[in-house]
Design an enzyme around this catalytic site. Structure first.
Site, PDB file in Angstrom:
ATOM      1  N   GLY A  31       0.967  -1.247   0.071  1.00  0.00           N
ATOM      2  CA  GLY A  31       0.032   0.125   0.105  1.00  0.00           C
ATOM      3  C   GLY A  31       0.954   1.238   0.002  1.00  0.00           C
TER       4      GLY A  31
ATOM      5  N   LYS B  70      16.583   6.519 -13.451  1.00  0.00           N
ATOM      6  CA  LYS B  70      17.456   7.808 -13.891  1.00  0.00           C
ATOM      7  C   LYS B  70      17.482   8.909 -12.909  1.00  0.00           C
ATOM      8  CE  LYS B  70      15.312   7.699 -17.874  1.00  0.00           C
ATOM      9  NZ  LYS B  70      14.429   8.617 -18.839  1.00  0.00           N
TER      10      LYS B  70
ATOM     11  N   ASP C  53       7.700   4.960  -3.375  1.00  0.00           N
ATOM     12  CA  ASP C  53       7.317   4.982  -2.125  1.00  0.00           C
ATOM     13  C   ASP C  53       8.450   5.165  -1.013  1.00  0.00           C
ATOM     14  OD1 ASP C  53       4.439   4.588  -2.662  1.00  0.00           O
ATOM     15  OD2 ASP C  53       4.740   2.353  -2.569  1.00  0.00           O
TER      16      ASP C  53
ATOM     17  N   SER D 231      11.732  -4.870   1.459  1.00  0.00           N
ATOM     18  CA  SER D 231      13.044  -4.227   0.727  1.00  0.00           C
ATOM     19  C   SER D 231      13.310  -2.769   1.450  1.00  0.00           C
ATOM     20  CB  SER D 231      12.729  -3.991  -0.724  1.00  0.00           C
ATOM     21  OG  SER D 231      11.802  -3.145  -1.050  1.00  0.00           O
TER      22      SER D 231
END
Ligand code: RIB
Length: 298
Positions: free
Chosen positions: A40, A224, A252, A291
């Site tokens: 989310g 990038k 996020d 992560s």
């Protein structure tokens, strides 16, 4: 003094399938692995801001089901104040995520409890909104709630950061109250109706957002890096080169890291480098919240 961070947004359970390539419409393919992860956009940004040193309160609705209760426990473990997360009688939001061997993904979100986030949730936190707070929002909960929250936050003196994802339109009079906006190229195009193909179209698009009253525009550009535009800076910042495994939630992490660093009064340019570093680190591991790096890992 450090500012407190109030993240208002979605909480999902991510069901993730990894496969060599993404399936075409009507096709069945064999995947390589499956896992479940907290996700989310709101929750990912709240967890990132907290793991990266921010003092975070998360405002969200989750279902009164195992997914919702597990989510609250994991946010508590991440050090987040969960007093403004409500358990509601609608299932927790779900995201079906396919990730291919090049780390690209496609996502379908079923909002569930996220669609019940309302003005009442914002009124409940109103006393916390002041000049010592930064409010971070996305567009994965009802747009009326986001718009109300932005107006309330600004009226009470908070700094407002809007990550306009997933892309959708937002009222002009509300956009004028945003201090920092962080669209990707698709979102920038939707907000400005300008197709960004080079530096001159990028400048044209960001200037449209400045003309609406937004001081700082940060356009995220994936691997990038990002383009930053304020009254004094117009600059591309590149991201550290990494071997990407899964890009889910990288935007996020960028937003959470940016907010955490700003809340500690760090300089703007340092903050951008920090956010890019955190987002790059996150793509080297699978999963949205799994992560997100700790401050000590950067
Ligand atoms: O930005 C990534 C997130 O988008 C995932 O965690 C998924 O839940 C969707 O909201």
């Amino acid at each position: 003094m450090n500012k407190k961070i109030i993240v208002i947004g979605s909480s999902n359970t991510d069901l993730v399938v990894q496969s060599e390539r993404l399936p075409k419409a009507g096709e069945t393919i064999i995947g390589t692995s499956f896992f479940q992860n907290q996700g989310g956009k709101g929750a990912n940004q709240a967890v990132a801001a907290s793991r990266l040193g921010g003092d975070v309160t998360f405002v969200a609705n989750v279902g009164n089901d195992a997914f919702g209760r597990n989510a609250i426990t994991s946010y508590q473990e991440a050090g987040i104040d969960v007093n403004y997360i409500q358990l509601v009688g609608v299932p927790t939001g779900m995201a079906m995520i396919n990730v291919d061997a090049n780390a690209e993904n496609c996502i379908v979100v079923v909002p569930g409890a996220n669609n019940t986030l309302s003005k009442k949730n914002i009124d409940a936190i109103e006393k916390q909104l002041d000049e010592n707070s930064i409010v971070l929002l996305q567009l994965e909960v009802p747009i009326q709630t986001v718009e109300y929250a932005i107006l309330e936050a600004k009226n009470n003196g908070s700094t407002v950061i809007l990550n306009p994802a997933p892309a959708q339109s937002i009222k002009e009079e509300v956009l004028t109250k945003v201090d920092i906006i962080t669209p990707n190229e698709t979102e920038l195009e939707l907000l400005t109706k300008i197709k960004v193909i080079d530096e001159s179209t990028m400048l044209k698009a960001v200037n449209i957002l400045h003309a609406k009253g937004i001081d700082t525009v940060i356009v995220t550009l994936g691997s990038k890096g990002c383009f930053v535009s304020t009254s004094t800076i117009k600059e591309y910042f590149s991201a550290p080169k990494v071997e990407a495994v899964d890009t889910t939630g990288a935007g996020d992490v960028f937003n959470g890291a940016l907010t955490a660093h700003l809340s500690k009064g760090q300089s703007f340019e340092d903050t951008i480098q920090f956010a890019l570093k955190a987002a790059s680190k996150s793509v080297t591991k699978a999963g949205a919240q799994e992560s997100i790096p700790l401050l000590s890992e950067l």
